[in-house]
Design a protein around this motif. Structure first.
Motif, short mmCIF file in Angstrom:
data_model
loop_
_atom_site.label_atom_id
_atom_site.label_comp_id
_atom_site.label_asym_id
_atom_site.label_seq_id
_atom_site.Cartn_x
_atom_site.Cartn_y
_atom_site.Cartn_z
N ARG A 222 4.36 58.29 197.73
CA ARG A 222 5.44 59.12 197.60
C ARG A 222 6.10 59.31 196.96
N GLN A 225 4.83 59.49 193.23
CA GLN A 225 3.82 60.54 193.09
C GLN A 225 5.43 61.38 192.53
N GLU A 226 6.43 61.24 193.08
CA GLU A 226 7.45 62.15 192.63
C GLU A 226 8.18 62.38 191.42
N CYS A 348 3.86 60.16 207.16
CA CYS A 348 2.70 61.41 206.29
C CYS A 348 2.41 62.68 206.87
N ASP A 350 4.71 66.37 205.16
CA ASP A 350 5.06 66.85 204.36
C ASP A 350 5.20 66.60 202.90
N TRP A 351 4.27 66.26 203.29
CA TRP A 351 3.79 65.88 200.80
C TRP A 351 2.31 65.44 201.39
N LYS A 352 1.60 65.80 199.48
CA LYS A 352 0.57 66.40 199.57
C LYS A 352 -0.48 65.25 198.45
N PRO A 353 -0.78 63.83 199.04
CA PRO A 353 -0.69 63.11 197.85
C PRO A 353 -1.79 63.08 197.10
N ARG A 354 -1.41 62.37 195.61
CA ARG A 354 -3.40 62.52 195.15
C ARG A 354 -3.34 61.71 194.68
N LEU A 380 -2.70 64.15 206.91
CA LEU A 380 -3.20 64.92 205.84
C LEU A 380 -3.76 65.51 205.90
N HIS A 383 -2.87 69.09 205.53
CA HIS A 383 -2.35 69.60 204.20
C HIS A 383 -3.24 69.34 203.14
#
Length: 429
Positions: A222, A225-226, A348, A350-354, A380, A383
């Motif tokens: 995460r 990614q950010e 797992c 509040d975010w969306k893995p790319r 996931l 999301h």
């Protein structure tokens, strides 16, 4: 728990009947003294290399012999192609409050192959004793991930986390934010160390981790990614047997007797003691621990006691450890414990893995119950990310299915990461 809680290290320590074999101590290595600096200084120096020491040089044949010869269970050697060098690294990072500190870890580099290397970050499961991590312990359990990934041609980067290995102070167990910063800073320091040896760590990071380290791998993914680092970026994530739903899956299973009894005792104690250090869970140990453990358990879990000592110094049942208030707090977390669990269980959410993700698990895991993996997958999916779960069956390592899942997953993840570097990358299982 780390994996949630990563009860893993407890069983390993139990299985090891003798004291852990360790590498020679780094001469003059920093342990408890950390130079005074401001928080701003600490942020600026994160990932700075303090020291490097070569530990081992192995041929490919020697790697294969060591992996196959583990008495607790042979590791797969099908991907072993390269000899390797391992190095103990000490580097600058920050503690949970953003203050400067030092941490250590293990870097393993293949001795031949490409100058520019794909990088695997492996984050380990719960370890109770400072000396039971890869940069210090010579036990195959601690070394195997580094040997497996580096002999397959990857640069393998294994942080010890804060407070373990040569790091000062107690370990902030299951604190995903500090696991993330320690892991990212270990990557930065490893890049510097590799460059001094004529190798380059490529931008793409393949993140994997076991039990406690499964959550740390997601935290690192995460952060990358950010945009937490200007060089490294996340390529794929392979968490193994994590405790991603500590509050809603792991703790209920622990209290209901659905996890291994002694591991349940140690993890309950860890959850209360470790989280109290950062979040004020109780006013006095006697509020949550029965006598005589209210006077001993905090010191027992300070990282200077071996797994055998922790096992010997704790009761065999939760009823022998916890007061009524202690059990109620684990059953219905409130205050500081609830705050800690919101962070731990956010890996797992509040975010969306790319990047592609695969969640690995063993059937009927006796420590990290399978509901953890199912809940992470479902969150996931909500999301918009379809993440495959990979069933490892019923592997065994030293009598533990949980530990067996790390061993089985290592072979599977080496193959998956290798296929991605060959042009793959789909999430299909």
């Amino acid at each position: 728990m780390s994996r949630i809680l990563t009860v893993s290290a407890v069983t390993v320590a139990l299985a090891a009947g003798t004291a852990t074999t360790v590498f020679a101590q780094v001469p003059g290595a920093p342990r408890d003294a950390v130079p005074a600096a401001t928080t701003a200084d600490a942020a600026a120096s994160r990932g700075t290399l303090v020291s490097v020491e070569r530990l081992r040089t192995l041929t490919a044949r020697e790697v294969a012999v060591e992996l196959a010869g583990d008495e607790a269970g042979a590791w797969d050697t099908g991907a072993v192609r390269h000899g390797l060098d391992t190095f103990r690294i000490v580097y600058r990072t920050v503690d949970p409050g953003g203050r400067p500190t030092l941490a250590s870890g293990l870097l393993a580099l293949p001795r031949d192959g490409e100058r520019r290397l794909s990088t695997v970050s492996f984050t380990h499961g719960t370890e109770l004793f400072k000396g039971d991590v890869a940069s210090v312990s010579a036990e195959t359990w601690a070394q195997a991930p580094a040997l497996a990934y580096a002999s397959a041609g990857f640069a393998a980067v294994l942080p010890d986390y804060l407070g373990l290995g040569l790091g000062p102070g107690p370990h902030p167990w299951m604190d995903v934010p500090s696991e993330t910063t320690a892991t990212l800073d270990m990557l930065r320091a490893s890049r510097t160390a590799a460059a001094a040896r004529g190798r380059e760590l490529g931008r793409d990071v393949l993140a994997t981790g076991f039990s406690q380290g499964a959550s740390a791998a997601l935290g690192l993914a995460r952060a990358l990614q950010e945009g937490a680092d200007g060089w490294f970026r996340i390529r794929a994530v392979a968490p193994v047997s994590g405790a991603y739903a500590f509050r809603d899956a792991e703790l209920p299973a622990l209290l209901a007797g659905r996890t291994q009894p002694k591991a349940s005792v140690v993890y309950a104690a860890l959850a209360l003691v470790a989280f109290d250090r950062l979040h004020h869970v109780y006013d006095t140990p006697a509020q949550v621990f029965k006598a005589p453990y209210d006077r001993t358990v905090e010191g027992l879990l300070d990282g200077t006691h071996t797994g055998q000592e922790v096992v010997a110094g704790t009761p065999d049942t939760l009823d022998g450890l916890l007061t009524r208030r202690g059990r109620e707090l684990l059953a219905h977390p409130a205050g500081g414990l609830a705050a800690a669990l919101r962070i731990t269980d956010g890996v797992c959410a509040d975010w969306k893995p790319r990047a592609p993700v695969r969640l690995y698990y063993a059937q009927e895991d006796e420590q990290a119950v399978n509901e953890n993996t199912a809940r992470c997958r479902d969150v996931l999916h909500a999301h918009g990310v379809d993440v495959p779960t990979v069933d490892l069956g019923r592997p065994d390592y030293g009598g533990s299915r949980h530990l067996g899942s790390q061993q089985a997953a290592t072979a599977a993840v080496v193959r998956w990461f290798g296929s991605l570097e060959g042009g793959g990358g789909r999430n299909a299982a």
